[in-house]
Motif scaffolding. Structure first.
Motif, PDB file in Angstrom:
ATOM      1  N   THR A  84      32.922  15.941  62.387  1.00 39.02           N
ATOM      2  CA  THR A  84      31.663  16.662  62.187  1.00 39.02           C
ATOM      3  C   THR A  84      31.300  16.788  60.715  1.00 39.02           C
ATOM      4  O   THR A  84      30.122  16.690  60.347  1.00 39.02           O
ATOM      5  CB  THR A  84      31.751  18.060  62.821  1.00 39.02           C
ATOM      6  N   LEU A  85      32.291  16.992  59.861  1.00 40.64           N
ATOM      7  CA  LEU A  85      32.020  17.249  58.448  1.00 40.64           C
ATOM      8  C   LEU A  85      32.065  15.991  57.579  1.00 40.64           C
ATOM      9  O   LEU A  85      31.840  16.077  56.367  1.00 40.64           O
ATOM     10  CB  LEU A  85      33.013  18.283  57.906  1.00 40.64           C
ATOM     11  N   THR A  86      32.348  14.843  58.186  1.00 37.61           N
ATOM     12  CA  THR A  86      32.370  13.598  57.398  1.00 37.61           C
ATOM     13  C   THR A  86      31.472  12.528  58.019  1.00 37.61           C
ATOM     14  O   THR A  86      30.491  12.111  57.410  1.00 37.61           O
ATOM     15  CB  THR A  86      33.808  13.063  57.263  1.00 37.61           C
ATOM     16  N   PHE A  87      31.770  12.107  59.234  1.00 39.33           N
ATOM     17  CA  PHE A  87      30.951  11.067  59.857  1.00 39.33           C
ATOM     18  C   PHE A  87      29.510  11.530  60.072  1.00 39.33           C
ATOM     19  O   PHE A  87      28.559  10.810  59.731  1.00 39.33           O
ATOM     20  CB  PHE A  87      31.549  10.646  61.200  1.00 39.33           C
ATOM     21  N   LEU A 124      33.749   3.830  61.450  1.00 35.13           N
ATOM     22  CA  LEU A 124      33.625   2.682  62.344  1.00 35.13           C
ATOM     23  C   LEU A 124      34.961   1.950  62.459  1.00 35.13           C
ATOM     24  O   LEU A 124      35.348   1.492  63.547  1.00 35.13           O
ATOM     25  CB  LEU A 124      32.538   1.733  61.839  1.00 35.13           C
ATOM     26  N   ALA A 125      35.682   1.874  61.343  1.00 34.50           N
ATOM     27  CA  ALA A 125      37.012   1.257  61.370  1.00 34.50           C
ATOM     28  C   ALA A 125      37.986   2.099  62.188  1.00 34.50           C
ATOM     29  O   ALA A 125      38.799   1.569  62.961  1.00 34.50           O
ATOM     30  CB  ALA A 125      37.533   1.084  59.941  1.00 34.50           C
ATOM     31  N   VAL A 160      30.415   4.503  52.698  1.00 33.95           N
ATOM     32  CA  VAL A 160      31.872   4.359  52.826  1.00 33.95           C
ATOM     33  C   VAL A 160      32.400   5.187  53.993  1.00 33.95           C
ATOM     34  O   VAL A 160      33.234   4.727  54.782  1.00 33.95           O
ATOM     35  CB  VAL A 160      32.569   4.770  51.509  1.00 33.95           C
ATOM     36  N   LEU A 161      31.904   6.439  54.108  1.00 35.05           N
ATOM     37  CA  LEU A 161      32.337   7.292  55.218  1.00 35.05           C
ATOM     38  C   LEU A 161      31.959   6.682  56.567  1.00 35.05           C
ATOM     39  O   LEU A 161      32.758   6.680  57.510  1.00 35.05           O
ATOM     40  CB  LEU A 161      31.710   8.686  55.084  1.00 35.05           C
TER      41      LEU A 161
END
Length: 699
Positions: A319-322, A21-22, A15-16
């Motif tokens: 940095t902390l999600t993707f 990407l969206a 989902v992340l």
């Protein structure tokens, strides 16, 4: 583990990943659209409370329309011949023909000869909001003026300078990003010898930049922040550099956890737990340091503060999600074709950093003494750096047409021709103001603006009991002598009781900007240092260590200024720097320099809890040496990319930050700080105490 749970834990990274990407697809184009809401009109960035700014507001009443002057200069085609009366007539006719042209306001002035009869000049007033139409308008003016036989023509003045400035920023989105990303890609491939990881890191940085530009675009479009080409360029470099640095720290920690035998999800949880604090603290130092620029009275400084902080926030978010999502989905394949080898338990790192650590272990006092002495020698040259502003002929790194034209104008007319000091004064004291102004040092002439809209030659135009007096200076409007003349003129005219005289114009604006920049440095520098100190105290739970780190990065900055002074004068040929360069350099270099010490010392605290303060710093140096050095090289390369924009201001910022980051990474963080901590021992963490004592930590 139940199959349902195993499937569910893959859902979050997927989902992340698709979410980012969206974001990239939707917001990415804003990185190229930011120029639509940017302005390169430097009058919009003047000190709010300055006298010259008040003059801009007051002088609008003396014109039906606000204008931007273009000065047309003719010289004999043979280079040294006199200008004939017929050529003067033809020049005036050419100027007259421009009336009604798109972008031209009112009637141009007649062509006036110089005292040496070798040049003519005329002034054409343009609309200040022409934007992309400014260059075509100037081309039409030049085309009309070129019809004067036997002469060559050039365009000077504020309109020509603004057109050259816009041209310097043309294509900034594509060129600057291409150079920065290519530099990052090459460095990452060389460092990691991986095919996928560099692209994953770059995608994360680009997504962060797209998100930041979208937020800034929205705010600028609603007049919440101002953006010019300089702020736009710095935002791009800051986000790319910061996002890459934070990514390097996380990917290195993730690789360590994988090498210890942990499976990918466990490894990522451990990597995030052990690196998030350092990443967030590092980002906070930069973001809050930038927000301290809101204390400035210069609008472009205040604009950079929130814009830069937004960029840093987006870099951390990416940095902390993707990045964790992408790394978890790729697992060890992210580092392919390099292999993630199992840790042998020795805390091994790159052989180079083990040798550096052994050298620090053997002779810490000698290493910190030599490093400190070298930095102090460099710092000794810092007072020679002149920050009184950059003369017009040095604003552009390459030759610019407006600079050449201004030099021609100054050769044949008083240096301040076409760029007068503007005085707004009480109409009842007009004659006294003109008389006193003409007697002031550095003034060539003074005349009241007439009803016809030209200085002298008619009854004065009076608006609300005020008149406008144009004062032509003897020296070029951007020179130190002209600034001194303006300061003297203010002293002279302010002493006239009841005149309520205000002195503005280009030279006064430069003078006020310089004075404001000096005041800003005095206020903002200690605020930034205090912010960094508070963050370090909270992160490291110590007072001595934060004081030590702040002192070393501050020394690194002063040493960088010393080297910069030598390089700017003897290599680049600059006579000085823009008044804001030292402040920008300080905020970027000190805040970013603390990043590397945060990465090092947060790991050192972790290691010291297990192995003691003296061994802990050496183990941290070995473990983080490679990744921090790589991060420093990447950041230096991204800031160096600012040098592709042919403006002295950005070239100077690029050198100061790039050189300073390398000096900090290779000397301060690698030698000076570890040697000091090794020599001081547990007392370096005072008043906090490490929970476990060790034999090697006794005094």
């Amino acid at each position: 583990m139940p199959r349902t749970h195993r499937r569910a834990r893959w859902l979050v990274p997927i989902v992340l990943l698709f979410g980012w990407l969206a974001v990239g697809g939707t917001l990415g184009p804003y990185a190229g659209k930011l120029g639509e809401v940017a302005t390169n009109d430097q009058a919009a960035f003047l000190p709010q409370g300055a006298e010259s700014t008040r003059v801009i507001d007051a002088q609008r009443a003396f014109s039906e329309d606000e204008t931007l002057p273009a000065v047309v200069v003719w010289t004999a085609a043979d280079g040294d011949g006199p200008i004939a009366d017929g050529q003067r007539t033809a020049a005036t006719r050419a100027l007259t023909s421009l009336k009604g042209e798109p972008g031209v306001v009112g009637q141009a002035s007649p062509a006036l000869p110089s005292d040496d009869r070798k040049a003519l000049q005329g002034v054409v007033q343009l609309r200040p909001d022409l934007g992309d139409e400014l260059a075509p308008t100037l081309q039409r003016i030049e085309s009309a003026a070129s019809k004067v036989p036997g002469t060559t023509v050039a365009l000077a003045g504020p309109a020509a300078s603004q057109a050259d400035l816009s041209d310097a920023f043309a294509g900034i989105d594509g060129l600057l990003l291409s150079v920065a990303l290519l530099a990052v890609l090459v460095i990452l491939i060389l460092v990691y010898r991986s095919v996928l990881l560099p692209f994953v890191i770059i995608f994360g940085a680009v997504f962060a930049l797209g998100a930041a530009c979208a937020v800034v675009y929205f705010l600028a479009d609603h007049d919440v922040v101002r953006v010019d080409g300089q702020v736009q360029g710095i935002l791009s470099i800051l986000v790319i550099g910061a996002a890459t640095d934070y990514a390097l720290l996380l990917t290195a920690r993730y690789r360590e956890e994988l090498a210890s035998g942990a499976e990918r999800f466990t490894a990522m949880r451990a990597a995030l737990r052990r690196s998030t604090g350092a990443i967030v603290a590092s980002a906070a130092t930069v973001a809050l340091g930038l927000l301290a620029l809101l204390l400035s009275d210069l609008t472009n400084n205040r604009a950079l503060g929130p814009v830069g902080a937004i960029g840093i926030a987006c870099a951390v978010l990416s940095t902390l999600t993707f990045l964790p999502a992408a790394l978890v989905l790729l697992g060890g394949a992210a580092y392919w074709p390099a292999k993630v080898r199992a840790d042998d338990g020795s805390g091994a790192g790159h052989g180079l950093w083990r040798r550096v650590a052994r050298a620090v272990e053997r002779a810490p006092r000698k290493i910190w003494a030599v490093s400190l002495a070298g930095l102090l020698v460099c710092a000794a040259f810092a007072p020679t750096l002149t920050s009184k502003g950059v003369p017009l002929d040095e604003i552009f790194v390459n030759d610019a047409p407006s600079v050449t034209a201004q030099a021609t104008l100054a050769e044949h007319f008083p240096g301040g021709s076409g760029n007068p000091a503007v005085v707004i004064a009480d109409a009842g004291h007009a004659d006294e103001v003109v008389s006193r102004a003409e007697k002031s040092d550095g003034v060539a002439s003074a005349a009241v603006l007439s009803e016809q809209g030209r200085p002298g030659g008619g009854s004065p135009r009076v608006v609300d009991g005020k008149v406008r007096v144009d004062v032509t200076l003897k020296d070029p409007a951007d020179s130190d002598a002209a600034k001194e003349a303006v300061a003297g003129l203010r002293t002279t005219l302010h002493s006239i009781d009841g005149a309520d005289a205000l002195v503005g114009g280009y030279t006064a604006q430069q003078y006020d900007t310089q004075q404001t920049a000096e005041r800003d440095r005095t206020l903002i520098v200690p605020v930034v240092l205090a912010i960094i100190l508070v963050i370090l105290v909270g992160l490291l739970r110590s007072l001595m260590m934060p004081l030590l780190l702040v002192a070393t990065v501050a020394l690194n900055f002063v040493a960088t200024l010393g080297i910069s002074s030598l390089v700017f004068e003897h290599v680049f040929g600059f006579g000085g720097t823009d008044a804001s360069v030292p402040l920008y350099g300080f905020v970027f270099l000190v805040a970013l320099g603390v990043d590397y010490n945060i990465f090092l010392m947060s790991r050192a605290r972790e290691e010291s809890l297990e192995h003691g303060a003296r061994d802990g710093i050496l183990r941290a140096l070995v473990a983080t040496g490679g990744v921090i050095t790589s991060a420093g090289v990447v950041l230096a390369a991204t800031f160096a990319a600012l040098g592709v924009i042919p403006l002295a201001f950005l070239v100077q910022i690029a050198f100061i930050v790039a050189f300073g980051v390398l000096l900090d990474t290779l000397v301060v963080r690698s030698l000076l700080v570890p040697a000091l901590v090794r020599d001081i021992g547990p007392k370096s963490w005072w008043p906090g105490r490490l929970s476990r004592g060790h034999d090697n930590d006794h005094d």
